[in-house]
Scaffold this motif. Structure first.
Motif, mmCIF file in Angstrom:
data_model
loop_
_atom_site.group_PDB
_atom_site.id
_atom_site.type_symbol
_atom_site.label_atom_id
_atom_site.label_comp_id
_atom_site.label_asym_id
_atom_site.label_seq_id
_atom_site.Cartn_x
_atom_site.Cartn_y
_atom_site.Cartn_z
ATOM 1 N N LEU A 79 49.253 14.568 37.218
ATOM 2 C CA LEU A 79 50.539 13.491 37.954
ATOM 3 C C LEU A 79 50.466 11.848 38.160
ATOM 4 O O LEU A 79 51.333 11.645 38.794
ATOM 5 N N ALA A 80 49.204 11.172 37.743
ATOM 6 C CA ALA A 80 49.171 10.310 37.761
ATOM 7 C C ALA A 80 49.655 9.156 37.272
ATOM 8 O O ALA A 80 49.528 8.157 37.338
ATOM 9 N N LEU A 81 49.798 9.718 35.772
ATOM 10 C CA LEU A 81 50.498 9.047 34.616
ATOM 11 C C LEU A 81 52.010 9.278 34.925
ATOM 12 O O LEU A 81 52.968 9.871 35.578
ATOM 13 N N GLY A 82 53.097 8.277 34.914
ATOM 14 C CA GLY A 82 54.135 8.131 35.474
ATOM 15 C C GLY A 82 54.679 8.755 34.283
ATOM 16 O O GLY A 82 55.867 9.211 34.389
ATOM 17 N N ALA A 83 54.759 8.756 32.727
ATOM 18 C CA ALA A 83 55.284 8.678 32.117
ATOM 19 C C ALA A 83 55.103 10.234 31.852
ATOM 20 O O ALA A 83 56.092 10.800 31.775
ATOM 21 N N ASN A 84 54.395 11.190 32.537
ATOM 22 C CA ASN A 84 54.614 12.418 32.503
ATOM 23 C C ASN A 84 55.560 12.829 33.860
ATOM 24 O O ASN A 84 56.066 14.444 34.228
ATOM 25 N N TRP A 85 56.174 11.919 34.316
ATOM 26 C CA TRP A 85 56.396 12.525 35.547
ATOM 27 C C TRP A 85 58.245 12.239 34.825
ATOM 28 O O TRP A 85 59.440 13.187 35.306
ATOM 29 N N ARG A 86 58.439 11.244 34.418
ATOM 30 C CA ARG A 86 59.903 11.287 33.296
ATOM 31 C C ARG A 86 59.351 12.987 32.759
ATOM 32 O O ARG A 86 60.990 13.645 32.578
ATOM 33 N N VAL A 87 58.500 13.358 32.161
ATOM 34 C CA VAL A 87 57.815 14.964 31.772
ATOM 35 C C VAL A 87 59.202 15.609 32.448
ATOM 36 O O VAL A 87 59.911 16.264 32.339
ATOM 37 N N MET A 88 58.663 15.804 33.617
ATOM 38 C CA MET A 88 59.004 17.311 34.290
ATOM 39 C C MET A 88 60.450 16.919 34.709
ATOM 40 O O MET A 88 60.743 17.391 35.248
ATOM 41 N N ALA A 89 60.302 15.530 35.054
ATOM 42 C CA ALA A 89 62.047 14.901 35.225
ATOM 43 C C ALA A 89 62.903 16.135 34.523
ATOM 44 O O ALA A 89 64.060 16.097 34.418
ATOM 45 N N ASP A 90 62.170 15.526 33.173
ATOM 46 C CA ASP A 90 63.605 16.052 31.887
ATOM 47 C C ASP A 90 63.616 17.735 32.180
ATOM 48 O O ASP A 90 64.101 17.826 32.213
ATOM 49 N N LEU A 91 62.357 18.198 32.548
ATOM 50 C CA LEU A 91 62.052 19.629 31.873
ATOM 51 C C LEU A 91 62.721 20.078 33.030
ATOM 52 O O LEU A 91 63.682 20.946 33.186
ATOM 53 N N PHE A 92 62.840 19.704 34.958
ATOM 54 C CA PHE A 92 63.529 19.698 36.111
ATOM 55 C C PHE A 92 64.949 20.270 35.556
ATOM 56 O O PHE A 92 66.023 20.766 35.970
#
Length: 672
Positions: free
Chosen positions: A366-379
């Protein structure tokens, strides 16, 4: 004893208030506990075989695939029989029997976990799949019996949301409980379990507490589900005289033919099955995505599953608000577009993620910003999937004949199972050919655009309702009063004033049923609008003096629409107003009603009035070279203008003259 069935005309409530309604709440929690139990059991068994045992006949890397295949197999074999039983017998009784079946299965499963016997537990997986096979048709046939049509989208949204929340909670609980450590008592006899094979008694001893915890949890959920199911109100059989065909092979074919008999329903079933194709690819690959693509620890996979369920649940719940409490299939193209967009962005977001030195824990992930984009895309992908699936299932339920609705749902389940199996085989083949997981996302995005586009061309009603939805949500703020006066079934003539070139589209948005319009043939020559109205199968009519043959043919087609039991839309003024005032109604509507009566149909006329539409871009308010014209000044009133549609009570068609109808429409125009 079950309570008496709630009448369909009962007070209509919002989707969340349904949870306080006796006609919905017991069913919802029965479904919820069943879905949670299925996934708790399957996930616990998968973890047990993958991490705690070593079986020569079931390699750990194949555990998830085999367990999923065993669970889905009954859907292929017995869905047709399940559909017949759901049509023949009262739904509340079938649900009670199925929940008793679940309790019995969980007692057997408890023995399997106690002994550490994967073979016995796989047998229980098949039994649970069989129980779910018989529950599915009952579930989707029950909802239209108990919910008003305006509640059907919200009710389906609640069930969809509840199902995916139950999947997540059940899977998380299964993973946590099966991992509990604690030695078995010496008398438990686990080390000698015949099912352990080469698993190793010491390992099973170490996880004895986890196995017992899973067994207790599964049995408790089954008992809770049965207890709740006893409060489900009576839901009578829809076809009690049905003779059961016990040959599953021939009945599968009969069910598919039955579904194919209604073109819109069958192609919607195909669309729903395609959604399961995409969903099964994602869900089956979550562990691989978490490990190989996102470089996460094992705990990242449940996080992705939680995001997945949150997106599906949010999209499902949004459907009621976006559809204004009607079955709004215009949301289906919205969902399909969003699915392709965010699948494509998921491909872009996962292509170049950095590779850490060690697997990432959840906080590190969760500390990596790039992973938030992945989770936003999935959501967002899952949110749009909810917008896609809920209206489609509501349409299947509403448009299916009540006497064989459950069998059509069974056909849907058969096709869903085939698509899920196909998704596993195709995904495995693509990975074998060297494609990476990210490439699978892009492939799905492109395939979804092609498949959805093809379905929408086959069933243009989806695209038409999409256009109507955009017009009434993004161009205008559209308010409908008196929607209940549109007949829920049977033929009727909808008569409305004619203010603009988009009047027909606005009426489409207001009606829960398709409308076939009688329209001036010249409109079909206008770019874009002409294509839209041809797609809507509108009936072109020319003045009698210009083309007498086409004039008579148009009225013959209009009569056929009414004979088919459909809605016919007509603008009795015969032309779009050039001054914003109601024009004299012509006698064509009398001819339509008279022709219908000559064929034994007394067709009602529903008066309608569009308000505040004069002066908009699509009205003939502009003057060019002395002529009133439309569509020459874009956004002449800006966006989100308030326009309305007032619908009055139905009139006796044969007794209504054009002047009487005009008076009724004028009153609706003047209504506050």
């Amino acid at each position: 004893m079950p309570h008496s069935a709630a009448p369909l005309k009962a007070e209509q409530v919002s989707q969340f208030k349904l949870l306080a309604q006796p006609r919905f709440a017991p069913f919802f929690w029965t479904q919820f506990t069943g879905a949670a139990n299925d996934n708790l059991f399957k996930f616990a068994l998968t973890v047990m075989v993958t991490y705690q045992m070593h079986l020569d006949w079931l390699p750990h890397e194949m555990a998830g695939l085999v367990i999923g295949a065993v669970f889905i197999l009954p859907f292929l074999l017995f869905s047709a029989t399940a559909g017949q039983l759901a049509d023949k017998y009262p739904h509340h009784r079938l649900i009670g029997y199925l929940k008793q079946w679940e309790v019995a299965l969980m007692l057997i499963a408890a023995v399997g976990f106690w002994l550490g016997s994967p073979a016995l537990l796989l047998g229980c997986v098949f039994g649970m799949g069989l129980q779910s096979t018989f529950f599915g048709p009952v579930k989707y046939a029950y909802l239209p019996q108990q919910l008003h049509p305006s509640e059907l989208t919200g009710g389906n949204g609640m069930v969809e949301m509840g199902t995916f929340v139950a999947i997540v909670l059940g899977s998380l609980a299964g993973g946590v409980l099966i991992g509990l450590t604690g030695d078995a008592p010496s008398a438990a006899g686990v080390s000698g379990a015949a099912g352990a094979g080469s698993a190793g008694g010491d390992v099973l001893h170490a996880y004895w507490l986890g196995h017992v915890s899973v067994a207790v949890a599964c049995l408790a959920l089954a008992l809770l589900g049965y207890w709740v199911s006893r409060a489900i109100p009576a839901a009578p059989a829809t076809d009690p005289g049905l003779r059961i065909n016990w040959n599953p092979i021939s009945e599968v074919w009969r069910n598919l033919k039955l579904a194919h008999g209604n073109t819109v329903v069958f192609r919607s079933v195909l669309g729903a099955s395609w959604m399961w194709f995409i969903g099964s690819v994602l869900m089956s690959q979550f562990p691989v995505i978490a490990k190989d693509v996102l470089h996460g620890s094992p705990n990242v996979a449940p996080l992705l599953l939680a995001v997945f369920a949150a997106g599906i649940g949010t999209g499902s719940l949004l459907c009621e608000a976006l559809s204004r409490k009607q079955i709004e299939i215009g949301l289906v193209p919205v969902g399909a577009i969003g699915m392709s967009v965010f699948l494509a962005d998921l491909y872009l977001a996962t292509r170049s993620l950095p590779t850490p030195a060690a697997p990432l824990s959840v906080p590190q992930f969760l500390a990596l910003g790039a992973n938030w984009r992945v989770m936003a895309d999935l959501f967002l992908l899952c949110l749009f999937t909810g917008l896609y699936s809920v209206p489609m299932y509501a349409l299947i339920q509403a448009r299916s004949q009540p006497t064989h609705r459950a069998r059509i749902i069974a056909a849907n389940n058969i096709l869903n199972a085939l698509f899920i199996i196909a998704s596993a085989l195709i995904t495995a083949a693509l990975l074998h050919l060297g494609l990476e997981i990210a490439d699978i996302f892009l492939t799905l995005a492109i395939a979804n655009a092609v498949v959805a586009g093809y379905i929408f061309l086959l069933v243009p009603e989806y695209l038409l309702r999409f256009i109507a939805w955009v017009l009434t949500h993004l161009v205008y703020r559209f308010r409908v009063r008196g929607r209940e006066h549109i007949p829920a079934q049977g033929p009727a003539v909808l008569a409305c004033n004619h203010v603009s070139f988009v009047d027909a589209i606005l009426l489409m948005a207001a009606s829960p049923r398709p409308i076939y319009f009688l329209m001036d043939a010249r409109i079909f020559k206008i770019p874009v609008l002409g294509y839209v109205f041809r797609m809507a199968r509108a009936i072109p009519i020319a003045p009698q003096k210009d083309d007498p043959q086409a004039f008579e043919a148009a009225f013959a087609q209009a009569t056929q629409v009414l004979r088919n039991g459909d809605l016919l839309g007509i603008f009795p003024e015969g032309a779009i107003t050039r001054d914003g005032q109601l024009q004299r109604f012509r006698r064509g509507i009398q001819k339509i009603v008279a022709d219908a009566r000559a064929q034994g149909l007394d067709v009602p006329i529903v008066p309608m009035a569009l308000t505040n539409l004069w002066g908009s871009f699509f009205s003939r308010i502009e003057v060019r070279n002395g002529e009133n014209v439309a569509m020459v000044r874009p956004l002449r009133r800006g966006l989100f203008n308030r326009v309305g549609l007032h619908i009055g009570p139905a009139l006796d068609g044969p007794a209504t003259t054009p002047s009487m109808l005009q008076e009724q429409v004028q009153r609706l125009l003047q209504a506050p």
